[in-house]
Design an enzyme around this catalytic site. Structure first.
Site, PDB file in Angstrom:
ATOM      1  N   ARG A   1     -38.259 -27.084 -44.418  1.00 17.28           N
ATOM      2  CA  ARG A   1     -38.410 -26.250 -43.232  1.00 17.28           C
ATOM      3  C   ARG A   1     -37.922 -26.987 -41.984  1.00 17.28           C
ATOM      4  NH1 ARG A   1     -38.352 -21.571 -45.024  1.00 17.28           N
ATOM      5  NH2 ARG A   1     -39.157 -20.813 -43.022  1.00 17.28           N
TER       6      ARG A   1
ATOM      7  N   SER B   1      -9.601  11.196 -27.710  1.00 14.93           N
ATOM      8  CA  SER B   1     -10.783  11.906 -28.190  1.00 14.93           C
ATOM      9  C   SER B   1     -10.460  12.574 -29.510  1.00 14.93           C
ATOM     10  CB  SER B   1     -11.220  12.964 -27.159  1.00 14.93           C
ATOM     11  OG  SER B   1     -12.172  13.849 -27.713  1.00 14.93           O
TER      12      SER B   1
ATOM     13  N   HIS C   1     -20.283   5.016  -0.011  1.00 15.04           N
ATOM     14  CA  HIS C   1     -21.229   5.989  -0.578  1.00 15.04           C
ATOM     15  C   HIS C   1     -20.520   6.953  -1.534  1.00 15.04           C
ATOM     16  CE1 HIS C   1     -23.894   4.639   2.677  1.00 15.04           C
ATOM     17  NE2 HIS C   1     -22.820   4.758   3.439  1.00 15.04           N
TER      18      HIS C   1
ATOM     19  N   SER D   1     -34.255 -35.237 -34.009  1.00 17.26           N
ATOM     20  CA  SER D   1     -33.418 -34.063 -34.246  1.00 17.26           C
ATOM     21  C   SER D   1     -32.690 -33.626 -32.982  1.00 17.26           C
ATOM     22  CB  SER D   1     -34.263 -32.902 -34.770  1.00 17.26           C
ATOM     23  OG  SER D   1     -34.853 -33.250 -35.997  1.00 17.26           O
TER      24      SER D   1
END
Length: 443
Positions: A43, A247, A117, A70
């Site tokens: 593990r 499309s 805007h 490690s």
């Protein structure tokens, strides 16, 4: 491997030539399947590889991983990969800047409607708008370059960053421990290593890297959204190949699929930033392991996502298509309203009364607006002005007053100045690294 050789040859640890030769001979013989099976038992990923390597090298087995932890292996490797990853991405970003610069220069004088805007505003130019995008990409190049240049090696620091195991190996000789750290750092191609770290290098490093990449995602999303809006207006389109289908149902469609792809990838890249921030925030004391699985996904995806993004962007920017006649049509629809102040000024200069002229223009503008909004007809304000005897004195000047090029201010000059003073110095850094023929990435 380098660590063992340095310890023996330069710092005096008892390691034999035979041990080193055995390690070198088997360096490319690692059995990854065996390591995977070993990891099921232990593990632990690093120790699984250490055990498999040790079985290949029985003579050298006792010295493998000597004094290390490690994170000596994992974190130093991650730093190298991050550096190399940035060196892959930066020339691609520079290529995007290169193509966008060419586009900005080509269309520096092309008037177009500005928008605030998302409503028609004062005119700008196509090239000036491209410089808004360029400026953001320059900021990304600066951020990514800074992150790369700021990278430091974790170095040889031991389990909690104190170098205690190496002090034991070298009998308390602090000078040798520091020399070992320096030599390994230089052999990995770094100028410096962290003086201070816990078991890992600070996860703030990952956060800075992912933050810069996420910022690139934000820049890309903004530009590609703008291009999608402009495609809707039929002013600018991304490359559309001869046999491309827009499309499956609507044969006429020319969907901005590359820009949409970039927006999709950008959103994912932006979202990864929170992962890196949360990982840095939740490290306990010298380290906790809940960073590991997260980082393996977040770092890899950040770089892979950025790479896919830049490859697609290169393809878009190399082949952008502009439709000046459509742009001119849109200007013509809005410019009469924008020109009303200039018309008033011309009337006053010709001896008219400003207040009287303002009222005349207001009434005619309202009538023209009704034609556009209520009846769906073209803007006929200019025709109404031409038919009104009040404006007879300025009719010879009207075409000049309505010339779009008189409404763009210093936009063309700004483009030239910006490219010369800010863009070219950045591109010069990547001389010989610009990619000539970008290809679209199939995703």
């Amino acid at each position: 491997m380098k660590l063992i050789m340095i310890m023996r040859k330069k710092l005096g640890i008892d390691i034999t030539n035979a041990q080193i030769a055995q390690l070198e001979k088997n360096l490319d013989n690692l059995d990854l399947e065996a390591a995977a099976e070993e990891e099921k038992l232990t593990r632990h990923d690093v120790m699984a590889h250490v055990h498999v390597y040790a079985r290949l090298c029985p003579l050298a087995g006792p010295i493998i991983h000597l004094g290390a932890t490690s994170c000596y292996v994992g974190d130093n490797t991650d730093i190298i990969i991050i550096r190399d990853g940035l060196e892959i991405l930066l020339p691609k970003l520079a290529t995007c800047i290169h193509y966008l610069t060419n586009f900005a220069e080509k269309y520096r004088d092309q008037p177009t409607l500005g928008f605030t805007h998302l409503q028609p505003a004062q005119l700008t130019t196509v090239g000036k708008r491209a410089c808004l995008w360029l400026q953001d990409f320059l900021m990304d190049e600066k951020a990514l370059s800074r992150v790369k240049n700021d990278l430091r090696f974790r170095g040889v620091k031991g389990t909690t960053g104190t170098q205690a195991s190496f002090m034991a190996l070298f009998d308390g000789d602090e000078k040798k421990v520091k020399n070992l750290d320096k030599l390994v750092t230089e052999m990995a191609g770094f100028d410096s290593a962290f003086i201070i770290c816990g078991q890992t290098y600070s996860r703030k490093v990952d956060l800075e890297v992912v933050s810069a990449l996420a910022s690139l995602g934000a820049t890309t999303h903004k530009m590609c959204t703008d291009l999608r809006l402009l495609a809707n207006m039929k002013e600018i389109e991304e490359p559309f190949e001869k046999s491309q289908i827009g499309s499956s149902a609507m044969a006429y469609k020319r969907n901005p699929m590359r820009n949409e792809r970039c927006c999709a990838l950008s959103r994912h890249l932006i979202a990864l930033h929170s992962n890196a921030a949360n990982t840095a925030a939740t490290q306990w004391l010298e380290r906790t392991l809940d960073d590991s699985a997260n980082r393996r996904i977040t770092l890899a995806e950040s770089f892979l996502c950025s790479d896919a993004l830049l490859i697609t962007l290169m393809n878009i920017l190399e082949g952008l298509v502009v439709y000046p006649k459509v742009i001119e049509k849109h200007i013509a629809e809005e410019l009469p309203f924008m020109a009303t102040e200039n018309i008033i000024m011309a009337v006053v200069q010709a001896g008219g009364d400003r207040q009287v002229c303002h009222e005349k223009i207001r009434v005619l503008s309202q009538e023209a607006g009704a034609q556009v909004k209520i009846l769906g007809k073209p803007n006929d304000l200019v025709e109404r002005i031409k038919k009104d005897e009040y404006f007879a004195a300025i009719l010879p000047q009207l075409d000049k007053i309505l010339d779009p090029s008189t409404f763009i201010g210093r936009a063309p000059s700004q483009v030239s100045e910006f490219i010369a003073e800010e863009v070219r110095p950045v591109l010069n850094k990547y001389a010989g690294k610009i990619i000539d023929k970008p290809v679209v990435l199939k995703i």
